[in-house]
Scaffold this motif. Structure first.
Motif, PDB file in Angstrom:
ATOM      1  N   ALA A  76       0.827  -1.217   0.000  1.00  0.00           N
ATOM      2  CA  ALA A  76       0.000   0.000   0.000  1.00  0.00           C
ATOM      3  C   ALA A  76       0.860   1.266   0.000  1.00  0.00           C
ATOM      4  O   ALA A  76       0.325   2.369  -0.127  1.00  0.00           O
ATOM      5  CB  ALA A  76      -0.924   0.005   1.208  1.00  0.00           C
ATOM      6  N   GLN A  77       2.180   1.087   0.138  1.00  0.00           N
ATOM      7  CA  GLN A  77       3.115   2.216   0.159  1.00  0.00           C
ATOM      8  C   GLN A  77       2.729   3.252   1.205  1.00  0.00           C
ATOM      9  O   GLN A  77       2.695   4.455   0.932  1.00  0.00           O
ATOM     10  CB  GLN A  77       3.214   2.862  -1.225  1.00  0.00           C
ATOM     11  CG  GLN A  77       3.659   1.886  -2.294  1.00  0.00           C
ATOM     12  CD  GLN A  77       3.919   2.560  -3.627  1.00  0.00           C
ATOM     13  OE1 GLN A  77       4.551   3.608  -3.689  1.00  0.00           O
ATOM     14  NE2 GLN A  77       3.434   1.974  -4.702  1.00  0.00           N
ATOM     15  N   LEU A  78       2.407   2.768   2.403  1.00  0.00           N
ATOM     16  CA  LEU A  78       2.013   3.671   3.481  1.00  0.00           C
ATOM     17  C   LEU A  78       3.261   4.195   4.199  1.00  0.00           C
ATOM     18  O   LEU A  78       3.583   3.777   5.298  1.00  0.00           O
ATOM     19  CB  LEU A  78       1.089   2.945   4.468  1.00  0.00           C
ATOM     20  CG  LEU A  78      -0.219   2.398   3.878  1.00  0.00           C
ATOM     21  CD1 LEU A  78      -0.969   1.573   4.907  1.00  0.00           C
ATOM     22  CD2 LEU A  78      -1.089   3.555   3.404  1.00  0.00           C
ATOM     23  N   GLY A  79       3.980   5.084   3.555  1.00  0.00           N
ATOM     24  CA  GLY A  79       5.171   5.655   4.169  1.00  0.00           C
ATOM     25  C   GLY A  79       6.434   4.954   3.701  1.00  0.00           C
ATOM     26  O   GLY A  79       6.393   4.044   2.868  1.00  0.00           O
ATOM     27  N   PRO A  80       7.588   5.369   4.240  1.00  0.00           N
ATOM     28  CA  PRO A  80       8.869   4.784   3.821  1.00  0.00           C
ATOM     29  C   PRO A  80       8.969   3.321   4.226  1.00  0.00           C
ATOM     30  O   PRO A  80       8.233   2.852   5.091  1.00  0.00           O
ATOM     31  CB  PRO A  80       9.903   5.637   4.564  1.00  0.00           C
ATOM     32  CG  PRO A  80       9.178   6.191   5.739  1.00  0.00           C
ATOM     33  CD  PRO A  80       7.756   6.372   5.301  1.00  0.00           C
ATOM     34  N   GLU A  81       9.916   2.623   3.597  1.00  0.00           N
ATOM     35  CA  GLU A  81      10.070   1.190   3.852  1.00  0.00           C
ATOM     36  C   GLU A  81      10.286   0.888   5.337  1.00  0.00           C
ATOM     37  O   GLU A  81       9.763  -0.096   5.862  1.00  0.00           O
ATOM     38  CB  GLU A  81      11.246   0.655   3.037  1.00  0.00           C
ATOM     39  CG  GLU A  81      11.374  -0.849   3.095  1.00  0.00           C
ATOM     40  CD  GLU A  81      12.409  -1.360   2.131  1.00  0.00           C
ATOM     41  OE1 GLU A  81      12.067  -1.491   0.933  1.00  0.00           O
ATOM     42  OE2 GLU A  81      13.545  -1.604   2.550  1.00  0.00           O
ATOM     43  N   GLU A  82      11.026   1.775   6.030  1.00  0.00           N
ATOM     44  CA  GLU A  82      11.312   1.531   7.451  1.00  0.00           C
ATOM     45  C   GLU A  82      10.026   1.445   8.272  1.00  0.00           C
ATOM     46  O   GLU A  82       9.978   0.773   9.299  1.00  0.00           O
ATOM     47  CB  GLU A  82      12.199   2.643   8.036  1.00  0.00           C
ATOM     48  CG  GLU A  82      13.549   2.798   7.359  1.00  0.00           C
ATOM     49  CD  GLU A  82      13.482   3.672   6.115  1.00  0.00           C
ATOM     50  OE1 GLU A  82      13.413   4.897   6.238  1.00  0.00           O
ATOM     51  OE2 GLU A  82      13.487   3.097   5.006  1.00  0.00           O
ATOM     52  N   SER A  83       8.976   2.138   7.830  1.00  0.00           N
ATOM     53  CA  SER A  83       7.711   2.122   8.582  1.00  0.00           C
ATOM     54  C   SER A  83       6.971   0.792   8.429  1.00  0.00           C
ATOM     55  O   SER A  83       6.021   0.511   9.156  1.00  0.00           O
ATOM     56  CB  SER A  83       6.806   3.270   8.143  1.00  0.00           C
ATOM     57  OG  SER A  83       6.338   3.050   6.819  1.00  0.00           O
ATOM     58  N   CYS A  84       7.410  -0.046   7.474  1.00  0.00           N
ATOM     59  CA  CYS A  84       6.787  -1.360   7.241  1.00  0.00           C
ATOM     60  C   CYS A  84       7.526  -2.480   7.976  1.00  0.00           C
ATOM     61  O   CYS A  84       7.103  -3.639   7.934  1.00  0.00           O
ATOM     62  CB  CYS A  84       6.767  -1.689   5.751  1.00  0.00           C
ATOM     63  SG  CYS A  84       6.004  -0.433   4.718  1.00  0.00           S
ATOM     64  N   MET A  85       8.643  -2.147   8.632  1.00  0.00           N
ATOM     65  CA  MET A  85       9.468  -3.169   9.285  1.00  0.00           C
ATOM     66  C   MET A  85       8.745  -3.807  10.462  1.00  0.00           C
ATOM     67  O   MET A  85       8.125  -3.109  11.261  1.00  0.00           O
ATOM     68  CB  MET A  85      10.772  -2.545   9.797  1.00  0.00           C
ATOM     69  CG  MET A  85      11.746  -2.142   8.722  1.00  0.00           C
ATOM     70  SD  MET A  85      13.128  -1.119   9.368  1.00  0.00           S
ATOM     71  CE  MET A  85      13.917  -2.249  10.526  1.00  0.00           C
ATOM     72  N   VAL A  86       8.800  -5.147  10.539  1.00  0.00           N
ATOM     73  CA  VAL A  86       8.209  -5.845  11.687  1.00  0.00           C
ATOM     74  C   VAL A  86       9.214  -6.729  12.420  1.00  0.00           C
ATOM     75  O   VAL A  86       8.964  -7.154  13.546  1.00  0.00           O
ATOM     76  CB  VAL A  86       6.971  -6.692  11.288  1.00  0.00           C
ATOM     77  CG1 VAL A  86       5.885  -5.803  10.714  1.00  0.00           C
ATOM     78  CG2 VAL A  86       7.334  -7.791  10.310  1.00  0.00           C
ATOM     79  N   GLY A  87      10.354  -7.034  11.805  1.00  0.00           N
ATOM     80  CA  GLY A  87      11.328  -7.894  12.468  1.00  0.00           C
ATOM     81  C   GLY A  87      12.460  -8.277  11.533  1.00  0.00           C
ATOM     82  O   GLY A  87      12.700  -7.607  10.531  1.00  0.00           O
ATOM     83  N   ASP A  88      13.148  -9.363  11.856  1.00  0.00           N
ATOM     84  CA  ASP A  88      14.207  -9.855  10.980  1.00  0.00           C
ATOM     85  C   ASP A  88      14.297 -11.372  11.076  1.00  0.00           C
ATOM     86  O   ASP A  88      13.735 -11.999  11.981  1.00  0.00           O
ATOM     87  CB  ASP A  88      15.558  -9.187  11.294  1.00  0.00           C
ATOM     88  CG  ASP A  88      16.192  -9.647  12.600  1.00  0.00           C
ATOM     89  OD1 ASP A  88      15.457 -10.172  13.467  1.00  0.00           O
ATOM     90  OD2 ASP A  88      17.404  -9.481  12.772  1.00  0.00           O
ATOM     91  N   VAL A  89      14.999 -11.943  10.092  1.00  0.00           N
ATOM     92  CA  VAL A  89      15.220 -13.392  10.063  1.00  0.00           C
ATOM     93  C   VAL A  89      16.670 -13.605   9.628  1.00  0.00           C
ATOM     94  O   VAL A  89      17.159 -12.938   8.711  1.00  0.00           O
ATOM     95  CB  VAL A  89      14.204 -14.103   9.129  1.00  0.00           C
ATOM     96  CG1 VAL A  89      14.263 -13.590   7.707  1.00  0.00           C
ATOM     97  CG2 VAL A  89      14.383 -15.617   9.171  1.00  0.00           C
TER      98      VAL A  89
END
Length: 205
Positions: A76-89
């Motif tokens: 949905a491109q709701l803001g910069p990519e950093e705002s979509c971050m939820v965690g890491d693997v």
């Protein structure tokens, strides 16, 4: 590791992207959490140390990491990519005697995103990547005894407990990738698209 620095994996719930310097401030904020420090058995770092850590993740041949994004937010491109971050693997290829063994870690740092299947899909995507691109045939997960949701998640992915370290209060689970497991894993990730990622500025389709 440099192998995945231009790789983006698009799943249903999550998108995996390489860990770039743009992601560091948000990641650093996460790791101020005492709960996450306890669950990941890690020490808090300064921001400068976190940037150095990000560079080592990119350069070191024995570490493979992706940042986990919320696919819905990202699409949905709701803001910069950093705002979509939820965690890491992460995958650690640190057993010098067995290069086909990868230790896997999954962290869903955003509390609102836990229990929604993000960690499960991120783990499946990473395992599939490890099998098809890194030649792995065994996975191991080391999890704190008290982290029951994570232990249950890996058990659902067919991992079996092989050790319990009472000193570190840590459970070790393992999965051998037999041919049936490989076929199951590829079937679970058949929907995944692999695309090129350009240093934190991948264009949304």
């Amino acid at each position: 590791m440099r192998l995945n620095q231009n790789t983006m994996l698009l799943g249903k719930k999550v998108v995996l992207v390489p860990y770039t310097s743009e992601h560091v401030p948000r990641y650093h904020d996460w790791m101020k959490s005492e709960e996450l420090q306890r669950l990941t058995a890690s020490e808090p770092l300064t921001l400068e140390q976190e940037y150095a850590m990000q560079r080592s993740w990119r350069e070191d041949a024995d570490k493979c990491t992706f940042i986990v994004l919320d696919s819905e937010k990202w699409q949905a491109q709701l803001g910069p990519e950093e705002s979509c971050m939820v965690g890491d693997v992460n995958l650690f290829l640190t057993d010098l005697e067995d290069p086909t063994l990868g230790e896997i870690e999954v962290m869903i740092a955003e509390p609102s995103c836990r229990g929604r299947g993000f960690g499960t899909e991120a783990a499946l995507l990473m395992m599939s990547y490890g099998v098809t691109k890194l030649g792995l045939t065994k996975f191991e997960a080391k999890i704190g005894q008290g982290n029951e949701p994570s232990i249950r998640m890996f058990q659902k992915l067919h991992f079996e407990q092989v050790a319990l370290n009472s000193v570190f209060q840590e459970v070790t689970l393992r999965l051998a990738v037999s041919e049936p497991v490989r076929q199951w894993l590829l079937a679970q990730t058949s929907h995944v698209e692999e695309k090129a990622y350009r240093d934190g500025s991948a264009e949304h389709q």
